[in-house]
Design an enzyme around this catalytic site. Structure first.
Site, PDB file in Angstrom:
ATOM      1  N   ASN A  15       0.840  -1.210   0.000  1.00  0.00           N
ATOM      2  CA  ASN A  15       0.000   0.000   0.000  1.00  0.00           C
ATOM      3  C   ASN A  15       0.871   1.254   0.000  1.00  0.00           C
ATOM      4  O   ASN A  15       0.554   2.240  -0.670  1.00  0.00           O
ATOM      5  CB  ASN A  15      -0.948   0.010   1.204  1.00  0.00           C
ATOM      6  CG  ASN A  15      -2.201  -0.798   0.937  1.00  0.00           C
ATOM      7  OD1 ASN A  15      -3.055  -0.385   0.167  1.00  0.00           O
ATOM      8  ND2 ASN A  15      -2.284  -1.973   1.549  1.00  0.00           N
ATOM      9  N   ASN A 108      -6.550   5.176   8.022  1.00  0.00           N
ATOM     10  CA  ASN A 108      -6.132   3.765   8.000  1.00  0.00           C
ATOM     11  C   ASN A 108      -6.871   3.051   6.874  1.00  0.00           C
ATOM     12  O   ASN A 108      -7.984   3.437   6.503  1.00  0.00           O
ATOM     13  CB  ASN A 108      -6.478   3.093   9.334  1.00  0.00           C
ATOM     14  CG  ASN A 108      -5.993   1.647   9.394  1.00  0.00           C
ATOM     15  OD1 ASN A 108      -4.891   1.338   8.949  1.00  0.00           O
ATOM     16  ND2 ASN A 108      -6.822   0.756   9.919  1.00  0.00           N
ATOM     17  N   HIS A 110      -8.238  -0.847   5.984  1.00  0.00           N
ATOM     18  CA  HIS A 110      -8.503  -2.118   6.650  1.00  0.00           C
ATOM     19  C   HIS A 110      -9.068  -3.093   5.621  1.00  0.00           C
ATOM     20  O   HIS A 110      -9.952  -2.715   4.839  1.00  0.00           O
ATOM     21  CB  HIS A 110      -9.498  -1.907   7.801  1.00  0.00           C
ATOM     22  CG  HIS A 110      -9.765  -3.157   8.573  1.00  0.00           C
ATOM     23  ND1 HIS A 110      -8.864  -3.654   9.491  1.00  0.00           N
ATOM     24  CD2 HIS A 110     -10.804  -4.017   8.540  1.00  0.00           C
ATOM     25  CE1 HIS A 110      -9.354  -4.787   9.999  1.00  0.00           C
ATOM     26  NE2 HIS A 110     -10.516  -5.028   9.441  1.00  0.00           N
ATOM     27  N   LEU A 145     -11.032   0.696  17.845  1.00  0.00           N
ATOM     28  CA  LEU A 145     -10.183  -0.117  16.963  1.00  0.00           C
ATOM     29  C   LEU A 145     -10.916  -0.453  15.662  1.00  0.00           C
ATOM     30  O   LEU A 145     -11.963  -1.105  15.683  1.00  0.00           O
ATOM     31  CB  LEU A 145      -9.765  -1.414  17.672  1.00  0.00           C
ATOM     32  CG  LEU A 145      -8.951  -2.389  16.819  1.00  0.00           C
ATOM     33  CD1 LEU A 145      -7.587  -1.814  16.467  1.00  0.00           C
ATOM     34  CD2 LEU A 145      -8.814  -3.729  17.498  1.00  0.00           C
ATOM     35  N   ASP A 146     -10.343  -0.022  14.550  1.00  0.00           N
ATOM     36  CA  ASP A 146     -10.952  -0.221  13.220  1.00  0.00           C
ATOM     37  C   ASP A 146     -12.395   0.275  13.194  1.00  0.00           C
ATOM     38  O   ASP A 146     -13.212  -0.217  12.420  1.00  0.00           O
ATOM     39  CB  ASP A 146     -10.884  -1.705  12.787  1.00  0.00           C
ATOM     40  CG  ASP A 146      -9.442  -2.193  12.641  1.00  0.00           C
ATOM     41  OD1 ASP A 146      -8.583  -1.388  12.247  1.00  0.00           O
ATOM     42  OD2 ASP A 146      -9.197  -3.381  12.930  1.00  0.00           O
TER      43      ASP A 146
HETATM   44  C1  GRF Z   1      -3.253  -4.580   3.973  1.00  0.00           C
HETATM   45  O1  GRF Z   1      -4.125  -5.637   3.697  1.00  0.00           O
HETATM   46  C2  GRF Z   1      -3.941  -3.516   4.770  1.00  0.00           C
HETATM   47  O2  GRF Z   1      -5.295  -3.392   4.478  1.00  0.00           O
HETATM   48  C3  GRF Z   1      -3.769  -4.010   6.179  1.00  0.00           C
HETATM   49  O3  GRF Z   1      -2.495  -4.580   6.214  1.00  0.00           O
HETATM   50  C4  GRF Z   1      -2.114  -5.006   4.904  1.00  0.00           C
HETATM   51  C5  GRF Z   1      -0.824  -4.333   4.595  1.00  0.00           C
HETATM   52  O4  GRF Z   1      -0.238  -4.778   3.412  1.00  0.00           O
HETATM   53  N1  GRF Z   1      -3.998  -2.943   7.122  1.00  0.00           N
HETATM   54  P1  GRF Z   1       1.000  -3.979   2.795  1.00  0.00           P
HETATM   55  O5  GRF Z   1       2.089  -3.916   3.853  1.00  0.00           O
HETATM   56  O6  GRF Z   1       0.519  -2.623   2.399  1.00  0.00           O
HETATM   57  O7  GRF Z   1       1.411  -4.814   1.624  1.00  0.00           O
END
Ligand code: GRF
Length: 207
Positions: A15, A108, A110, A145-146
């Site tokens: 990400n 964030n 999720h 949380l989330d």
């Molecule tokens: C992703 O699935 C994100 O939604 C979650 O942790 C994962 C991180 O993946 N919070 P990366 O490190 O971005 O590949």
């Protein structure tokens, strides 16, 4: 002036990479001033270095408590003075004092269609429940949380032979589109948190 974001990671940082790529577009509304990982070996730190972004490791294991780690994190972030803090696979629960220090400025992503499946093992839980769709959510971070106000979601179909890994990969592809898009809105100042509701262009987000 572009907004300056700091991205917090713990792992691979795919990400993060999508955010770096978006920040390098000519018309991007944001730059990434630094990347901080609580895991010194996280591959995401290498991604930051390759993009000439300051890469900082703050190993949570070196601190006696969650509060002490967060205090260091807050101090480091204050010196970087970001407009926003973007959590991208940052696998630590933040303390209220951290959240208050950057109130309304933390996002964030999720890997579930919140409010379904906060916490871990989201894909496995979606499969066990027999859901026909899964997805990801971007939200403001609050002390729940989330559970902070939702900004945007993307969904994917669950397929008959899915495993948690195949489903995760399909969702991740959507994460890599959704998060940079929301980060652009955030950089443009189009997102606000008001009375615990996310607003886009002054209108409450309804999903
Ligand atoms: C992703 O699935 C994100 O939604 C979650 O942790 C994962 C991180 O993946 N919070 P990366 O490190 O971005 O590949």
């Amino acid at each position: 002036m572009r907004s300056n974001f700091v991205v917090l990671i713990s792992g691979s940082g795919s990400n993060l990479q999508s955010l770096i790529d978006a920040s390098q577009q000519d018309d991007s509304s944001f730059t990434i001033g630094a990347v901080i990982s609580n895991v010194p070996a996280a591959y995401g730190l290498k991604r930051a270095q390759s993009a000439n972004i300051e890469a900082i490791a703050i190993d949570h294991k070196a601190f006696p408590s969650r509060e002490a780690f967060d205090q260091q994190l807050v101090e480091t972030l204050k010196t970087l003075n970001p407009d926003g803090v973007i959590l991208a696979g940052f696998m630590r629960i933040l303390t209220p004092s951290f959240i208050q220090a950057f109130e309304d400025r933390i996002l964030n992503i999720h890997p579930s269609l919140l409010p379904k499946y906060p916490g871990l093992h989201t894909h496995k839980r979606a499969l066990q429940a027999g859901d026909s769709e899964a997805g990801c959510s971007v939200h403001f971070v609050t002390e729940a949380l989330d559970g902070g106000p939702l900004i945007a979601q993307a969904s994917v179909p669950v397929e008959r032979n899915d495993t948690p890994d195949t489903l995760a990969a399909r969702v991740l592809t959507e994460e890599h589109k959704l998060y940079p898009a929301v980060a652009q809105w955030f950089g443009e100042g189009r997102l606000r948190l008001r009375d615990n509701v996310a607003e886009l262009d002054g209108q409450p987000v309804q999903l």
